[in-house]
Design a protein around this motif. Structure first.
Motif, PDB file in Angstrom:
ATOM      1  N   ALA A   1       0.839  -1.208   0.000  1.00  0.00           N
ATOM      2  CA  ALA A   1       0.000   0.000   0.000  1.00  0.00           C
ATOM      3  C   ALA A   1       0.872   1.256   0.000  1.00  0.00           C
ATOM      4  O   ALA A   1       0.561   2.233  -0.701  1.00  0.00           O
ATOM      5  N   PHE A   2       1.954   1.239   0.776  1.00  0.00           N
ATOM      6  CA  PHE A   2       2.845   2.407   0.791  1.00  0.00           C
ATOM      7  C   PHE A   2       3.429   2.675  -0.600  1.00  0.00           C
ATOM      8  O   PHE A   2       3.584   3.819  -1.007  1.00  0.00           O
ATOM      9  N   LEU A   3       3.723   1.593  -1.321  1.00  0.00           N
ATOM     10  CA  LEU A   3       4.343   1.775  -2.643  1.00  0.00           C
ATOM     11  C   LEU A   3       3.309   2.100  -3.719  1.00  0.00           C
ATOM     12  O   LEU A   3       3.522   2.986  -4.550  1.00  0.00           O
ATOM     13  N   PHE A   4       2.184   1.352  -3.703  1.00  0.00           N
ATOM     14  CA  PHE A   4       1.254   1.429  -4.835  1.00  0.00           C
ATOM     15  C   PHE A   4      -0.129   1.963  -4.470  1.00  0.00           C
ATOM     16  O   PHE A   4      -1.022   1.970  -5.315  1.00  0.00           O
ATOM     17  N   GLY A   5      -0.317   2.402  -3.250  1.00  0.00           N
ATOM     18  CA  GLY A   5      -1.618   2.951  -2.872  1.00  0.00           C
ATOM     19  C   GLY A   5      -2.666   1.855  -2.764  1.00  0.00           C
ATOM     20  O   GLY A   5      -2.358   0.699  -2.464  1.00  0.00           O
ATOM     21  N   ARG A   6      -3.903   2.236  -3.086  1.00  0.00           N
ATOM     22  CA  ARG A   6      -5.029   1.330  -2.880  1.00  0.00           C
ATOM     23  C   ARG A   6      -5.210   0.398  -4.091  1.00  0.00           C
ATOM     24  O   ARG A   6      -6.330   0.170  -4.542  1.00  0.00           O
ATOM     25  N   VAL A   7      -4.106  -0.120  -4.610  1.00  0.00           N
ATOM     26  CA  VAL A   7      -4.160  -0.954  -5.807  1.00  0.00           C
ATOM     27  C   VAL A   7      -4.921  -2.263  -5.563  1.00  0.00           C
ATOM     28  O   VAL A   7      -5.524  -2.810  -6.473  1.00  0.00           O
ATOM     29  N   TRP A   8      -4.888  -2.741  -4.307  1.00  0.00           N
ATOM     30  CA  TRP A   8      -5.686  -3.950  -3.997  1.00  0.00           C
ATOM     31  C   TRP A   8      -7.137  -3.732  -4.438  1.00  0.00           C
ATOM     32  O   TRP A   8      -7.741  -4.602  -5.046  1.00  0.00           O
TER      33      TRP A   8
ATOM     34  N   PHE B   1       5.853   9.303  -1.499  1.00  0.00           N
ATOM     35  CA  PHE B   1       6.321   8.561  -2.681  1.00  0.00           C
ATOM     36  C   PHE B   1       5.284   7.576  -3.218  1.00  0.00           C
ATOM     37  O   PHE B   1       5.534   6.892  -4.206  1.00  0.00           O
ATOM     38  N   THR B   2       4.135   7.458  -2.557  1.00  0.00           N
ATOM     39  CA  THR B   2       3.126   6.477  -2.983  1.00  0.00           C
ATOM     40  C   THR B   2       2.631   6.795  -4.396  1.00  0.00           C
ATOM     41  O   THR B   2       2.405   7.960  -4.735  1.00  0.00           O
ATOM     42  N   LEU B   3       2.449   5.736  -5.194  1.00  0.00           N
ATOM     43  CA  LEU B   3       1.967   5.902  -6.569  1.00  0.00           C
ATOM     44  C   LEU B   3       0.643   6.666  -6.581  1.00  0.00           C
ATOM     45  O   LEU B   3      -0.259   6.351  -5.801  1.00  0.00           O
ATOM     46  N   ARG B   4       0.516   7.640  -7.437  1.00  0.00           N
ATOM     47  CA  ARG B   4      -0.749   8.376  -7.532  1.00  0.00           C
ATOM     48  C   ARG B   4      -0.912   9.010  -8.906  1.00  0.00           C
ATOM     49  O   ARG B   4       0.064   9.160  -9.658  1.00  0.00           O
ATOM     50  N   VAL B   5      -2.159   9.373  -9.200  1.00  0.00           N
ATOM     51  CA  VAL B   5      -2.467   9.992 -10.490  1.00  0.00           C
ATOM     52  C   VAL B   5      -2.186  11.489 -10.411  1.00  0.00           C
ATOM     53  O   VAL B   5      -2.564  12.145  -9.441  1.00  0.00           O
ATOM     54  N   VAL B   6      -1.498  12.001 -11.417  1.00  0.00           N
ATOM     55  CA  VAL B   6      -1.245  13.445 -11.482  1.00  0.00           C
ATOM     56  C   VAL B   6      -1.554  13.934 -12.894  1.00  0.00           C
ATOM     57  O   VAL B   6      -1.619  13.146 -13.839  1.00  0.00           O
ATOM     58  N   SER B   7      -1.732  15.221 -12.996  1.00  0.00           N
ATOM     59  CA  SER B   7      -2.012  15.834 -14.290  1.00  0.00           C
ATOM     60  C   SER B   7      -0.805  16.639 -14.753  1.00  0.00           C
ATOM     61  O   SER B   7      -0.192  17.368 -13.964  1.00  0.00           O
ATOM     62  N   ALA B   8      -0.481  16.504 -16.032  1.00  0.00           N
ATOM     63  CA  ALA B   8       0.619  17.283 -16.604  1.00  0.00           C
ATOM     64  C   ALA B   8       0.113  18.607 -17.168  1.00  0.00           C
ATOM     65  O   ALA B   8       0.858  19.321 -17.845  1.00  0.00           O
ATOM     66  N   SER B   9      -1.156  18.931 -16.868  1.00  0.00           N
ATOM     67  CA  SER B   9      -1.728  20.178 -17.372  1.00  0.00           C
ATOM     68  C   SER B   9      -1.002  21.380 -16.761  1.00  0.00           C
ATOM     69  O   SER B   9      -0.507  21.315 -15.633  1.00  0.00           O
ATOM     70  N   ASN B  10      -0.963  22.458 -17.497  1.00  0.00           N
ATOM     71  CA  ASN B  10      -0.353  23.671 -16.938  1.00  0.00           C
ATOM     72  C   ASN B  10      -1.371  24.496 -16.153  1.00  0.00           C
ATOM     73  O   ASN B  10      -1.130  25.641 -15.820  1.00  0.00           O
TER      74      ASN B  10
END
Ligand code: SF4
Ligand code: SF4
Length: 276
Positions: free
Chosen positions: A76-83, A210-219
């Motif tokens: 969970a620390f590495l990949f978040g709520r991937v389960w 450092f947990t995996l998460r979704v981000v936006s590359a939008s300006n």
């Protein structure tokens, strides 16, 4: 892009629920147990919420039992709520119910597109599920019964799969799953995972920068990257992914990334560190 991999992962875990008792029937014990607690070649791995409940109910904090949650917590620390997004057997059934709900709505004249409708905004949804977790944990301590383990959807499903394979029957606990799915079909899509599930609530707590998460590359941070907001329409947790990828509700399911068209057809959402 991610969808076929997510489906393959979900169905592999779903089949594993039946595969474990089948192997045990054939006297192969390399892997035993259910999704409450599983033993793989002598290594015990347990659902942190089930262990939390058991410890409060027993009134004992046993370090050896705590070791069984080491790998789920690390994961969970590495990949978040991937389960939740990629493996949980309840989630894949809930996906099917959401799909069926869309079809039924289409047949009776409504839209069969994914619903943007959600019950409670993300903040209230989190308050609801952590209140439920706290109340259930307190009840376990007071009553000496791990009450939330009786509503642990992935644990129940894998225990029921075991009963089905061994005895060709199911138990009364399957009634709980049936009622929750019926409520999702008729009234509150995705309500269990958003508002109540103790497993999802506990897994969500193990977060780090450092947990995996979704981000936006939008300006335009914090604003929709595009006008259509296909990502928000695709999110089963009712989030606005371009600014809420770090929310405790996010399961890293990647539906929003698959749905993102961004500006001029170029997707802007991605997992942090893995964007184009
Ligand atoms: S919230 Fe609970 S039921 Fe939903 S996907 Fe996660 S573990 Fe499964
Ligand atoms: S924000 Fe994206 S990855 Fe997170 S739950 Fe919603 S659709 Fe899935």
């Amino acid at each position: 892009m991610f969808r076929p991999y997510r489906r393959a992962s979900q169905f592999a875990v779903f089949l594993l629920m039946f595969g474990i008792p089948l192997l045990n029937l054939w006297e192969i014990y390399a892997i035993t147990g259910t999704f409450y607690a599983i033993n793989i070649g002598g290594l015990g791995i347990a659902d942190p919420s089930a262990i939390l409940q058991s410890m409060f109910a027993a009134g004992q904090f046993a370090p050896p039992i705590l070791f069984s949650v080491f790998f789920p917590v690390l994961f969970a620390f590495l990949f978040g709520r991937v389960w939740c997004g990629w493996m949980c057997p309840y989630h894949v059934i809930s996906d099917g119910v959401a799909w069926a709900r869309g079809k039924v709505r289409g047949m009776i004249g409504g839209s069969s597109e994914p619903e943007t409708w959600v019950f409670l905004d993300p903040f209230k949804a989190n308050v609801t599920r952590y209140s439920f977790l706290l109340l259930g944990t307190a009840a376990a301590g007071i009553m000496g019964i791990p009450v939330l383990n009786y509503v642990n959807a992935p644990g129940i499903l894998s225990a029921e799969a075991m009963i089905l394979v061994r005895n060709l029957t199911i138990s009364i606990e399957m009634g709980f799953i049936a009622i929750v799915l019926l409520v999702e079909l008729l009234f509150l899509p995705r309500f269990w995972c958003r508002l109540f599930c103790p497993t999802g609530a506990v897994v969500s707590l193990f977060r780090a920068p450092f947990t995996l998460r979704v981000v936006s590359a939008s300006n335009k941070p914090g604003s929709p990257c595009c006008k259509e907001e296909q990502c928000s329409a695709a999110c089963p947790m009712g989030l606005a992914p371009y600014r809420e990828g770090g929310n405790l509700l996010c399961t890293n399911c990647a539906r929003c990334i698959d749905a993102c068209r961004g500006e001029k057809g170029a997707g802007l959402l991605g997992f942090r560190g893995f964007q184009d």
